[in-house]
Design an enzyme around this catalytic site. Structure first.
Site, short mmCIF file in Angstrom:
data_model
loop_
_atom_site.label_atom_id
_atom_site.label_comp_id
_atom_site.label_asym_id
_atom_site.label_seq_id
_atom_site.Cartn_x
_atom_site.Cartn_y
_atom_site.Cartn_z
N CYS A 169 0.80 -1.23 0.00
CA CYS A 169 0.00 0.00 0.00
C CYS A 169 0.83 1.28 0.00
O CYS A 169 0.30 2.36 -0.26
CB CYS A 169 -0.94 0.01 1.21
N HIS A 337 -1.89 20.35 5.93
CA HIS A 337 -2.87 19.32 5.57
C HIS A 337 -2.22 17.94 5.72
O HIS A 337 -1.05 17.76 5.41
CB HIS A 337 -3.36 19.51 4.14
N HIS A 341 -3.01 7.49 4.70
CA HIS A 341 -3.38 6.24 4.04
C HIS A 341 -4.69 5.71 4.61
O HIS A 341 -4.87 5.64 5.83
CB HIS A 341 -2.27 5.22 4.23
N ASN A 374 -10.29 1.20 0.75
CA ASN A 374 -8.83 1.15 0.72
C ASN A 374 -8.40 0.71 -0.67
O ASN A 374 -8.50 -0.46 -1.02
CB ASN A 374 -8.33 0.16 1.78
#
Length: 462
Positions: A169, A337, A341, A374
């Protein structure tokens, strides 16, 4: 004699000035800018509604009552809504026996739609691309998926190609790091980063709880990013890369095995998420923050944190009173900001608690998880697109990205917004409806009765 002495003084001075100009010029060409990016939105016929998810659960014959209850709890607690996307073969009822072509087709649909839109909008032709970096973790082919892109878009024979697999990821920041390093040594380049995940070969149909979880989190998605180090284009850029840090704990067995692609005891492929995953993620997260904090935070905040930590240790070593609470570093002193994930609701909440972030800071990640799920390595860019769609990103703002991945890895970077961003993107069709309340979940309303079933008489509903 005076003229000679003046000349001797001037020569080294002019040489130093020449070297200084060369250094400044080289650094100008080493910058890494994002010109544009495009997130992938599959067709509405691939949305996972509550009713359809129920149908998929019913036809998974390997599930018993305990597995149904566990999956229901996982789905309800995951933070996903009813508009996330799944591979086409799931809607065709073939998730228990996917083919190699299913994976290739899933990726081709993404490549042909996403890359085309980005290049057309930016006015850059495929033949102008100097560097291509593709990361698809769970699909390997020969020729590579990167070669399929080159063939489809007829790119130049001298394009520099990197095809990454198994990076998990956090792979998109690894791809950005590759481009960053190339930009340091070559001027005036265009780079294309293509990041996605192939779910078709890895949709789990067994009853291993550690592998069922992946089905309730991972969804179809992807992103294409166009980067450059052309100084002449810096005014058109969206973001400028300030720094990037990568942490890899693959040397620790418990970290290596906590998040891994494997087969269960019956030979059914899937993705195992171990119970020690939170601990492995925390360790990688802490080590990564130790490296990147001095690069992105002002000196005054680093000094304040160091002093607070020192005083706490002094109180702890003293017999007088308790040491007090652990000091927390304030990342908001250097970051405007936070692009987190979307690994799951618990992941987002955990990072928020560790960094002492507000509801406003976590909103982009939470809403991205709700709308798109996700999407693995591309999830960061959906979060960034949410910020852009909400017109949060103003010139000079700093955006902190952090992601986790199998290995176990934690990668982070800091971007500077080059100009006010208000472009149209993947959120434009639904942004007015966000943020939404994600505490209630329709899955519990429709399938909550499973929790009251008797295990001795339970049968899978037809």
């Amino acid at each position: 004699m005076d003229i000679l002495m003046l000349f001797l003084y001037m020569v080294p001075l002019s040489y130093l000035l020449f070297r200084l100009v060369k250094i400044v010029e080289r650094r100008r060409h080493q910058c890494c800018y994002i010109l544009d990016f495009e997130c992938y939105k599959p067709g509405d016929d691939r949305k996972l509604s509550t009713d359809f998810c129920g149908e998929v659960m019913k036809r998974t014959k390997n599930l018993g009552l305990d597995e149904f209850k566990f999956l229901l709890k996982a789905v309800v607690g995951a933070g996903l809504g009813e508009e996330t996307y799944a591979p086409r073969m799931v809607f065709e009822g073939r998730e228990s026996c996917p083919t190699f072509d299913d994976g290739i087709t899933e990726m081709d649909e993404f490549f042909h739609d996403n890359i085309q839109k980005l290049l057309e909008r930016s006015g850059v032709s495929p033949s102008q691309i100097d560097v291509l970096v593709v990361n698809i973790s769970m699909l390997t082919s020969a020729p590579s998926v990167a070669a399929r892109i080159i063939n489809h878009y007829k790119m130049r024979p001298d394009v520099k190609v990197y095809n990454l697999t198994g990076m998990g990821c956090s792979a998109s920041l690894i791809s950005i790091n590759i481009v960053q390093n190339i930009f340091k040594n070559h001027k005036n380049l265009y780079a294309l980063v293509v990041t996605s995940e192939c779910l078709s070969p890895n949709w789990y149909t067994g009853n291993n709880r550690s592998m069922i979880l992946a089905n309730s989190l991972f969804r179809t998605g992807g992103c294409t990013i166009l980067l450059t180090n052309k100084v002449a284009l810096r005014g058109k850029a969206m973001l400028k890369l300030k720094c990037l840090v990568r942490t890899h704990h693959g040397g620790r067995d418990e970290s290596y095995g906590c998040c891994i692609q494997m087969e269960d005891e019956h030979g059914r492929p899937g993705f195992h998420l171990g119970k020690n995953l939170p601990m492995a993620a925390t360790r990688a997260f802490v080590d990564n923050l130790k490296q990147i904090s001095p690069k992105i935070l002002p000196v005054r905040e680093l000094l304040r944190f160091s002093l607070a930590s020192f005083l706490r240790r002094m109180r702890q070593s003293s017999s007088k009173g308790s040491p007090g609470g652990r000091p927390v570093i304030n990342f908001k002193t250097g970051v405007d900001h936070f692009c987190l994930h979307t690994g799951g609701k618990a992941v987002i909440d955990g990072i928020g608690q560790s960094l002492n972030l507000s509801k406003y800071d976590l909103e982009p990640a939470r809403m991205t998880l709700h709308r798109f799920g996700n999407t693995s390595a591309s999830s960061l860019w959906y979060v960034l697109a949410y910020m852009e769609a909400k017109k949060r990103l103003k010139k000079g703002d700093k955006v902190f990205m952090i992601s986790f991945g199998a290995g176990f890895k934690c990668n982070s970077c800091l971007w500077e917004v080059v100009r006010d961003l208000e472009g149209r993107n993947v959120w434009e069709h639904c942004i007015e409806g966000y943020p939404v309340e994600t505490l209630t979940n329709p899955f519990m309303d429709k399938y909550g009765w499973i929790n009251n079933e008797d295990p001795t008489t339970f049968k899978i509903p037809e």
